[in-house]
Design a protein around this motif. Structure first.
Motif, short mmCIF file in Angstrom:
data_model
loop_
_atom_site.label_atom_id
_atom_site.label_comp_id
_atom_site.label_asym_id
_atom_site.label_seq_id
_atom_site.Cartn_x
_atom_site.Cartn_y
_atom_site.Cartn_z
N ASN A 1 48.54 -32.92 -4.89
CA ASN A 1 47.31 -33.64 -5.21
C ASN A 1 47.43 -34.49 -6.47
O ASN A 1 46.43 -35.04 -6.93
N THR A 2 48.62 -34.56 -7.06
CA THR A 2 48.80 -35.38 -8.26
C THR A 2 48.71 -36.86 -7.90
O THR A 2 49.38 -37.31 -6.97
N PRO A 3 47.90 -37.64 -8.62
CA PRO A 3 47.86 -39.09 -8.37
C PRO A 3 49.26 -39.69 -8.49
O PRO A 3 50.03 -39.29 -9.37
N SER A 4 49.58 -40.65 -7.64
CA SER A 4 50.93 -41.20 -7.59
C SER A 4 51.39 -41.79 -8.92
O SER A 4 52.58 -41.73 -9.25
N ASP A 5 50.46 -42.34 -9.69
CA ASP A 5 50.86 -42.95 -10.96
C ASP A 5 50.98 -41.93 -12.08
O ASP A 5 51.28 -42.27 -13.22
N LYS A 6 50.76 -40.63 -11.77
CA LYS A 6 50.84 -39.59 -12.79
C LYS A 6 51.91 -38.54 -12.46
O LYS A 6 52.04 -37.55 -13.17
N LEU B 1 36.69 -21.56 -4.35
CA LEU B 1 37.96 -21.25 -3.69
C LEU B 1 38.72 -20.18 -4.49
O LEU B 1 38.32 -19.85 -5.62
N THR B 2 39.80 -19.69 -3.94
CA THR B 2 40.63 -18.70 -4.65
C THR B 2 42.11 -19.03 -4.44
O THR B 2 42.48 -19.84 -3.57
N GLY B 3 42.96 -18.41 -5.26
CA GLY B 3 44.40 -18.53 -5.10
C GLY B 3 44.92 -19.95 -5.20
O GLY B 3 44.42 -20.77 -5.98
N THR B 4 45.92 -20.25 -4.38
CA THR B 4 46.56 -21.58 -4.41
C THR B 4 45.57 -22.69 -4.09
O THR B 4 45.67 -23.80 -4.64
N LYS B 5 44.61 -22.42 -3.21
CA LYS B 5 43.61 -23.44 -2.87
C LYS B 5 42.79 -23.82 -4.09
O LYS B 5 42.47 -25.00 -4.30
N LEU B 6 42.45 -22.84 -4.90
CA LEU B 6 41.70 -23.13 -6.13
C LEU B 6 42.57 -23.88 -7.12
O LEU B 6 42.11 -24.84 -7.75
N LEU B 7 43.83 -23.47 -7.26
CA LEU B 7 44.75 -24.18 -8.16
C LEU B 7 44.85 -25.65 -7.76
O LEU B 7 44.77 -26.55 -8.61
N ASN B 8 45.02 -25.91 -6.46
CA ASN B 8 45.13 -27.29 -5.97
C ASN B 8 43.86 -28.09 -6.23
O ASN B 8 43.91 -29.26 -6.62
N GLU B 9 42.72 -27.45 -6.02
CA GLU B 9 41.44 -28.14 -6.22
C GLU B 9 41.20 -28.44 -7.70
O GLU B 9 40.75 -29.54 -8.06
N LEU B 10 41.48 -27.48 -8.56
CA LEU B 10 41.30 -27.71 -10.00
C LEU B 10 42.26 -28.79 -10.49
O LEU B 10 41.90 -29.61 -11.34
N HIS B 11 43.49 -28.79 -9.97
CA HIS B 11 44.48 -29.80 -10.34
C HIS B 11 43.98 -31.20 -9.95
O HIS B 11 44.04 -32.14 -10.76
N ARG B 12 43.53 -31.34 -8.72
CA ARG B 12 43.02 -32.63 -8.25
C ARG B 12 41.87 -33.11 -9.13
O ARG B 12 41.86 -34.25 -9.62
N HIS B 13 40.92 -32.24 -9.33
CA HIS B 13 39.72 -32.59 -10.09
C HIS B 13 40.06 -32.92 -11.54
O HIS B 13 39.55 -33.89 -12.11
N VAL C 1 37.02 -37.61 -25.27
CA VAL C 1 38.21 -38.45 -25.50
C VAL C 1 39.00 -38.66 -24.21
O VAL C 1 39.28 -39.80 -23.82
N GLN C 2 39.37 -37.56 -23.54
CA GLN C 2 40.27 -37.63 -22.38
C GLN C 2 39.53 -37.75 -21.06
O GLN C 2 40.05 -38.28 -20.09
N GLY C 3 38.34 -37.15 -21.00
CA GLY C 3 37.57 -37.15 -19.76
C GLY C 3 37.60 -35.83 -19.03
O GLY C 3 36.74 -35.56 -18.17
N ASN C 4 38.59 -34.96 -19.32
CA ASN C 4 38.69 -33.69 -18.59
C ASN C 4 38.47 -32.50 -19.52
O ASN C 4 38.38 -32.65 -20.74
N ARG C 5 38.36 -31.33 -18.92
CA ARG C 5 38.08 -30.09 -19.64
C ARG C 5 39.04 -28.99 -19.17
O ARG C 5 39.70 -29.14 -18.15
N ASN C 6 39.07 -27.89 -19.92
CA ASN C 6 39.80 -26.71 -19.49
C ASN C 6 38.83 -25.83 -18.70
O ASN C 6 37.92 -25.24 -19.28
#
Length: 404
Positions: free
Chosen positions: A332-337, A142-154, A385-390
């Motif tokens: 796309n932020t989980p409700s508890d976060k 994806l590109t642009g805002t769609k990519l930002l949203n997808e990376l945020h969710r993941h 440690v955290q589970g996620n990456r940059n």
């Protein structure tokens, strides 16, 4: 005559049985002397909970790889790997090590060597497989805002453990089960941000690349009252201000000089006339350039604007992009976060007048200074440690694609 013929036939039958039996037998493979073996092949699966730490030794000309199983650790997603290592110089030692040797037709013999005063060595992992499996359920095309949203969710789905502020230094240093986040590969030293100074696992100070005062209150890691001028660190804080993909070890004098000053490029037309610029940082190959309004002489305390050396500009750009992607308010932020996300402005962490100019600079720095081995190692440790990456370290082109 009949008796003689019978004896001959019996003799022939007997020799045939013996001959046939011998011909069907697979010749035994001679025993192999371990001291004659010159290479050790390690086969393992990092999907297992038991990590294998290894190091290399030279036993009177025999190059071997010793394996220390160190108990259950955080699960890593990685495929089967096979690695042959022939480095002779030992880096670390450990006691009572079992050495497994594979040779010829996958037959295995074992030998044990005992050493004293030895500690765990480097971990072997398959970086390419680790990255591939991490993004299996993320659409990076994806590109642009769609990519930002997808990376945020993941990224938030993968971010399963949030480090407390009091624990950050222990990960920067070197824990028993994890290596230092900012390890310089092959040197067993940590790298101080901004200056490149090498330190023997000394954490220094916790540098927030996206300064607390520039975060719209998202990661104030202290427990001070609004009317209290004294800042007291809150050890139980967790969030953007204690994210291992954000915090970098730094020399205290450099950390103080930077303060919460925005990043700029003093050669840029918008800041070319900004003078004087003071260079801060001792003990490393690089300096942090600082500008303080009204400063001409005397003791320099903290800056209004700063510029990092080209060696760290990509690091800064990719860290800022990660923070912006991960902690900016998003549907796309989980409700508890959701309490961890909020309004983030690039114009606060970068000294440029508009968001578009900030994005131009991030792209420029990202392409000027590609991801380093230290950044890649940080991604590996953070995932453990955290589970996620940059994602911008794993694929630096994603930064350009996300910002359009």
């Amino acid at each position: 005559m009949k008796k003689s013929l019978l004896l001959v036939l019996l003799s022939l039958a007997s020799s045939c049985v013996v001959g046939c039996t011998e011909s069907q037998k697979e010749p035994e493979e001679p025993e192999k002397d371990p001291t004659e073996i010159t290479k050790i092949e390690i086969v393992g699966n990092l999907n297992k909970k038991n990590y294998e730490y290894n190091d290399d030794w030279d036993f009177s000309g025999l190059v071997v790889n010793v394996v220390q199983r160190n108990g259950e650790k955080t699960k890593l997603k990685s495929s089967e790997y096979t690695q042959t290592i022939t480095v002779k110089k030992p880096k670390y030692l450990t006691t009572s090590l079992g050495i497994t040797v594979k040779y010829n037709r996958k037959k295995t013999i074992s030998a044990t060597r005992v050493f004293n005063d030895i500690s765990v060595a480097d971990e072997v992992y398959d970086e390419a497989s680790e990255v591939e499996q991490y993004y299996e359920d993320c659409n990076t095309k994806l590109t642009g805002t769609k990519l930002l949203n997808e990376l945020h969710r993941h990224s938030f789905e993968k971010h399963t453990y949030f480090v407390k502020y009091e624990d950050v230094n222990s990960y920067i240093r070197k824990m028993k089960e994890y290596d230092s986040t900012d390890l310089i590969p092959g040197k067993h030293n940590t790298e101080f941000f901004y200056t490149g100074k090498e330190s023997n696992y000394t954490p220094g100070t916790r540098e927030h690349v996206w300064a607390c005062n520039d975060s719209s209150g998202l990661w104030y890691h202290d427990s001070r009252d609004k009317d209290d001028e004294h800042c007291v660190d809150n050890p139980n804080y967790f969030g953007g201000g204690s994210d291992l993909l954000h915090i970098r070890p730094s020399d205290s004098t450099v950390n103080t000089a930077r303060g919460d000053a925005p990043f700029v490029d003093f050669d840029d037309a918008e800041f070319r006339s900004t003078k004087p610029v003071v260079e801060v940082g001792d003990g490393g190959p690089y300096k942090l350039k600082c500008y303080k309004k009204g400063y001409n002489s005397g003791t320099f305390e903290y800056a209004d604007l700063v510029e990092v050396d080209d060696h760290f500009k990509g690091d800064v750009a990719r860290t800022i992009a990660y923070i912006y992607m991960h902690y900016k308010s998003n549907v796309n932020t989980p409700s508890d976060k959701t309490s961890m996300t909020g309004s983030l402005s690039l114009s606060k962490v970068l000294g440029y007048s508009t968001e578009n100019r900030c994005i131009e600079i991030l792209k420029k720095w990202n392409n000027l200074d590609k991801p380093s081995d230290v950044e890649k190692h940080r991604n590996h440790i953070a995932q453990q440690v955290q589970g996620n990456r940059n994602p911008f370290v794993d694929d630096y082109t994603l930064l350009d694609k996300m910002f359009g």
